[in-house]
Design a protein around this motif. Structure first.
Motif, PDB file in Angstrom:
ATOM      1  N   GLN A 150       6.839  -2.004 -50.571  1.00  0.00           N
ATOM      2  CA  GLN A 150       8.262  -1.734 -50.804  1.00  0.00           C
ATOM      3  C   GLN A 150       8.702  -2.162 -52.211  1.00  0.00           C
ATOM      4  O   GLN A 150       9.815  -1.848 -52.625  1.00  0.00           O
ATOM      5  CB  GLN A 150       9.130  -2.382 -49.739  1.00  0.00           C
ATOM      6  N   GLN A 151       7.828  -2.855 -52.942  1.00  0.00           N
ATOM      7  CA  GLN A 151       8.164  -3.216 -54.316  1.00  0.00           C
ATOM      8  C   GLN A 151       7.327  -2.452 -55.334  1.00  0.00           C
ATOM      9  O   GLN A 151       7.274  -2.831 -56.513  1.00  0.00           O
ATOM     10  CB  GLN A 151       8.027  -4.730 -54.521  1.00  0.00           C
ATOM     11  N   GLU A 152       6.717  -1.364 -54.893  1.00  0.00           N
ATOM     12  CA  GLU A 152       6.049  -0.496 -55.857  1.00  0.00           C
ATOM     13  C   GLU A 152       7.094   0.189 -56.728  1.00  0.00           C
ATOM     14  O   GLU A 152       8.250   0.373 -56.307  1.00  0.00           O
ATOM     15  CB  GLU A 152       5.183   0.527 -55.120  1.00  0.00           C
ATOM     16  N   PRO A 153       6.750   0.572 -57.955  1.00  0.00           N
ATOM     17  CA  PRO A 153       7.740   1.066 -58.929  1.00  0.00           C
ATOM     18  C   PRO A 153       8.632   2.193 -58.429  1.00  0.00           C
ATOM     19  O   PRO A 153       9.794   2.283 -58.810  1.00  0.00           O
ATOM     20  CB  PRO A 153       6.865   1.515 -60.104  1.00  0.00           C
ATOM     21  N   ILE A 154       8.110   3.059 -57.561  1.00  0.00           N
ATOM     22  CA  ILE A 154       8.930   4.174 -57.105  1.00  0.00           C
ATOM     23  C   ILE A 154      10.069   3.696 -56.199  1.00  0.00           C
ATOM     24  O   ILE A 154      11.078   4.389 -56.023  1.00  0.00           O
ATOM     25  CB  ILE A 154       8.059   5.219 -56.373  1.00  0.00           C
ATOM     26  N   SER A 155       9.944   2.476 -55.642  1.00  0.00           N
ATOM     27  CA  SER A 155      10.933   1.978 -54.693  1.00  0.00           C
ATOM     28  C   SER A 155      11.774   0.832 -55.224  1.00  0.00           C
ATOM     29  O   SER A 155      12.917   0.643 -54.777  1.00  0.00           O
ATOM     30  CB  SER A 155      10.233   1.511 -53.402  1.00  0.00           C
ATOM     31  N   PHE A 156      11.239   0.026 -56.147  1.00  0.00           N
ATOM     32  CA  PHE A 156      11.951  -1.171 -56.596  1.00  0.00           C
ATOM     33  C   PHE A 156      11.528  -1.504 -58.020  1.00  0.00           C
ATOM     34  O   PHE A 156      10.363  -1.323 -58.380  1.00  0.00           O
ATOM     35  CB  PHE A 156      11.659  -2.340 -55.641  1.00  0.00           C
ATOM     36  N   PRO A 157      12.458  -2.010 -58.847  1.00  0.00           N
ATOM     37  CA  PRO A 157      12.134  -2.218 -60.259  1.00  0.00           C
ATOM     38  C   PRO A 157      11.274  -3.438 -60.563  1.00  0.00           C
ATOM     39  O   PRO A 157      10.736  -3.552 -61.666  1.00  0.00           O
ATOM     40  CB  PRO A 157      13.517  -2.365 -60.919  1.00  0.00           C
ATOM     41  N   VAL A 158      11.152  -4.381 -59.619  1.00  0.00           N
ATOM     42  CA  VAL A 158      10.358  -5.590 -59.860  1.00  0.00           C
ATOM     43  C   VAL A 158       9.098  -5.534 -59.003  1.00  0.00           C
ATOM     44  O   VAL A 158       9.182  -5.652 -57.778  1.00  0.00           O
ATOM     45  CB  VAL A 158      11.152  -6.868 -59.534  1.00  0.00           C
ATOM     46  N   PRO A 159       7.924  -5.372 -59.601  1.00  0.00           N
ATOM     47  CA  PRO A 159       6.686  -5.337 -58.820  1.00  0.00           C
ATOM     48  C   PRO A 159       6.429  -6.668 -58.124  1.00  0.00           C
ATOM     49  O   PRO A 159       6.834  -7.739 -58.602  1.00  0.00           O
ATOM     50  CB  PRO A 159       5.606  -5.051 -59.874  1.00  0.00           C
ATOM     51  N   PHE A 160       5.728  -6.604 -57.021  1.00  0.00           N
ATOM     52  CA  PHE A 160       5.430  -7.797 -56.233  1.00  0.00           C
ATOM     53  C   PHE A 160       4.709  -8.850 -57.063  1.00  0.00           C
ATOM     54  O   PHE A 160       4.986 -10.052 -56.957  1.00  0.00           O
ATOM     55  CB  PHE A 160       4.580  -7.401 -55.018  1.00  0.00           C
ATOM     56  N   ASP A 161       3.787  -8.432 -57.908  1.00  0.00           N
ATOM     57  CA  ASP A 161       2.973  -9.378 -58.680  1.00  0.00           C
ATOM     58  C   ASP A 161       3.769 -10.089 -59.769  1.00  0.00           C
ATOM     59  O   ASP A 161       3.251 -11.030 -60.389  1.00  0.00           O
ATOM     60  CB  ASP A 161       1.766  -8.666 -59.296  1.00  0.00           C
ATOM     61  N   GLN A 162       4.992  -9.663 -60.026  1.00  0.00           N
ATOM     62  CA  GLN A 162       5.821 -10.353 -61.020  1.00  0.00           C
ATOM     63  C   GLN A 162       6.686 -11.457 -60.415  1.00  0.00           C
ATOM     64  O   GLN A 162       7.400 -12.148 -61.131  1.00  0.00           O
ATOM     65  CB  GLN A 162       6.708  -9.345 -61.753  1.00  0.00           C
ATOM     66  N   LEU A 163       6.624 -11.640 -59.102  1.00  0.00           N
ATOM     67  CA  LEU A 163       7.390 -12.697 -58.464  1.00  0.00           C
ATOM     68  C   LEU A 163       6.846 -14.061 -58.882  1.00  0.00           C
ATOM     69  O   LEU A 163       5.634 -14.254 -58.992  1.00  0.00           O
ATOM     70  CB  LEU A 163       7.338 -12.549 -56.943  1.00  0.00           C
ATOM     71  N   GLY A 164       7.743 -15.005 -59.106  1.00  0.00           N
ATOM     72  CA  GLY A 164       7.335 -16.309 -59.634  1.00  0.00           C
ATOM     73  C   GLY A 164       6.758 -17.255 -58.609  1.00  0.00           C
ATOM     74  O   GLY A 164       5.948 -18.131 -58.949  1.00  0.00           O
ATOM     75  N   ALA A 165       7.159 -17.132 -57.361  1.00  0.00           N
ATOM     76  CA  ALA A 165       6.703 -18.054 -56.324  1.00  0.00           C
ATOM     77  C   ALA A 165       5.260 -17.762 -55.929  1.00  0.00           C
ATOM     78  O   ALA A 165       4.746 -16.656 -56.142  1.00  0.00           O
ATOM     79  CB  ALA A 165       7.605 -17.953 -55.096  1.00  0.00           C
ATOM     80  N   THR A 166       4.623 -18.754 -55.349  1.00  0.00           N
ATOM     81  CA  THR A 166       3.310 -18.546 -54.731  1.00  0.00           C
ATOM     82  C   THR A 166       3.530 -17.986 -53.336  1.00  0.00           C
ATOM     83  O   THR A 166       4.223 -18.598 -52.515  1.00  0.00           O
ATOM     84  CB  THR A 166       2.542 -19.873 -54.637  1.00  0.00           C
ATOM     85  N   ILE A 167       2.982 -16.808 -53.065  1.00  0.00           N
ATOM     86  CA  ILE A 167       3.225 -16.124 -51.795  1.00  0.00           C
ATOM     87  C   ILE A 167       1.908 -15.958 -51.052  1.00  0.00           C
ATOM     88  O   ILE A 167       0.930 -15.440 -51.602  1.00  0.00           O
ATOM     89  CB  ILE A 167       3.902 -14.756 -52.019  1.00  0.00           C
ATOM     90  N   GLU A 168       1.884 -16.439 -49.818  1.00  0.00           N
ATOM     91  CA  GLU A 168       0.684 -16.395 -48.997  1.00  0.00           C
ATOM     92  C   GLU A 168       0.981 -15.629 -47.706  1.00  0.00           C
ATOM     93  O   GLU A 168       2.114 -15.609 -47.237  1.00  0.00           O
ATOM     94  CB  GLU A 168       0.214 -17.816 -48.656  1.00  0.00           C
ATOM     95  N   PHE A 169      -0.054 -15.043 -47.146  1.00  0.00           N
ATOM     96  CA  PHE A 169       0.078 -14.315 -45.881  1.00  0.00           C
ATOM     97  C   PHE A 169      -0.900 -14.904 -44.873  1.00  0.00           C
ATOM     98  O   PHE A 169      -2.077 -15.100 -45.180  1.00  0.00           O
ATOM     99  CB  PHE A 169      -0.196 -12.824 -46.089  1.00  0.00           C
TER     100      PHE A 169
END
Length: 321
Positions: A150-169
């Motif tokens: 949902q954060q790919e360029p066609i859907s949102f201007p900020v890509p997931f990999d540009q988020l500052g926090a450490t994100i785990e799944f």
């Protein structure tokens, strides 16, 4: 533990229309006729005694629930259930005070990956702050893919990999408890398109269940017993009550949602203390939700041997366990 509702709508967020706002104002003014409301205190007291659907609103944000399990001043960790649009006001009104230099850990449990339950994540301010840690738990193999997509360029201007926090799944297994500090969390498979999962959270002798986007087939005795076991003795069950019972078993059968009547029956069998109606139909206005709440309470009074407290979720509702 304490629960705070930040978003209680199902399927998509909604906003009050100007006609609905006008109807509330008209109803309030009609009730004020003949009253001497000549001071701020008198006006405030009058407003407080108006029906909730006149003086307030059940809100319009999609699913997001905060569970407050620890003292935020000493334990810098938070629990969130689903990331619908309600997570944006949670981040803005509550979590904005934790800026850079105040790292926090957010434990996020996802019922499922439909858009109304993940759409708030791109607007979750803590995700943009370096030093924060966000752990997203769920039972779906596609958990990480859904958030990234949902954060790919066609859907949102900020890509997931540009988020500052450490994100785990973290992928959970239904029925296998997981400990988050001293909170035990157990997931349960529910009937919904693409599957959904309810969560039971237990701490210090208290228990709550978050069970949204779940359909209950009245002729499935085994499933009924399984949910009674899952709900057993809970202080609070947050329950998908999107449809009337008639709709749930007829025109909207197999749509993946339930009704308040089913919620009452399951909670009654499970010895639950409080039932919170959740995931409101987006086409239902405040008056209709209030009528549903009143009807559900009347049904419970007639059928429940033990007291069952029933409330309807609204944006900002707090419930102490």
């Amino acid at each position: 533990m304490k629960v705070r509702i930040w978003g209680a709508r199902g399927s998509l967020p909604v906003a009050l229309t100007h006609q609905q706002v006008r109807a509330k104002v008209v109803a309030a003014l009609e009730g004020a006729v003949g009253r001497e409301l000549d001071s701020a205190d008198k006006i405030s007291a009058y407003v407080d005694q108006l029906p909730f659907d006149v003086r307030g609103s059940y809100g319009g944000n999609s699913s997001c629930v905060e569970v407050l399990a620890w003292d935020a001043d000493t334990v810098h960790e938070h629990i969130i259930l689903d990331m619908g649009s309600g997570v944006r006001p949670l981040a803005g009104a509550k979590l904005a005070k934790y800026g850079p230099g105040q790292p926090q850990t957010y434990h996020v449990f996802m019922s499922h990956l439909h858009w109304d339950h993940i759409m708030g994540f791109p607007f979750f301010t803590p995700a943009y702050i370096a030093g924060n840690r966000i752990i997203i738990y769920g039972c779906h193999r596609e958990l990480e893919m859904a958030f990234r997509r949902q954060q790919e360029p066609i859907s949102f201007p900020v890509p997931f990999d540009q988020l500052g926090a450490t994100i785990e799944f973290v992928q959970m297994q239904p029925g296998v408890p997981l400990m988050v500090n001293d909170v035990k969390v157990t997931a349960k498979l529910q009937l919904h398109a693409g599957d959904s999962y309810g969560y039971r959270l237990e701490r210090g002798g208290r228990a709550m269940v978050y069970s949204t986007d779940s359909e209950h087939k009245l002729d499935n005795a085994a499933e009924r017993v399984a949910f009674v076991d899952f709900f057993h003795g809970a202080d609070l069950v947050i329950f998908d009550a999107m449809y009337s019972l008639a709709d749930a078993v007829s025109v909207k059968a197999d749509w993946g949602h339930s009704s308040s009547v089913v919620g009452v029956e399951l909670c009654q069998l499970a010895g639950v203390r409080q039932l919170c109606l959740f995931h409101h139909e987006p086409f239902h206005d405040d008056a209709r939700i209030s009528r549903l709440l009143a009807e559900t309470r009347r049904y419970a009074e007639v059928t429940c041997e033990a007291p069952l407290e029933i409330v309807s979720a609204y944006d900002g509702l707090e419930i102490d366990l």
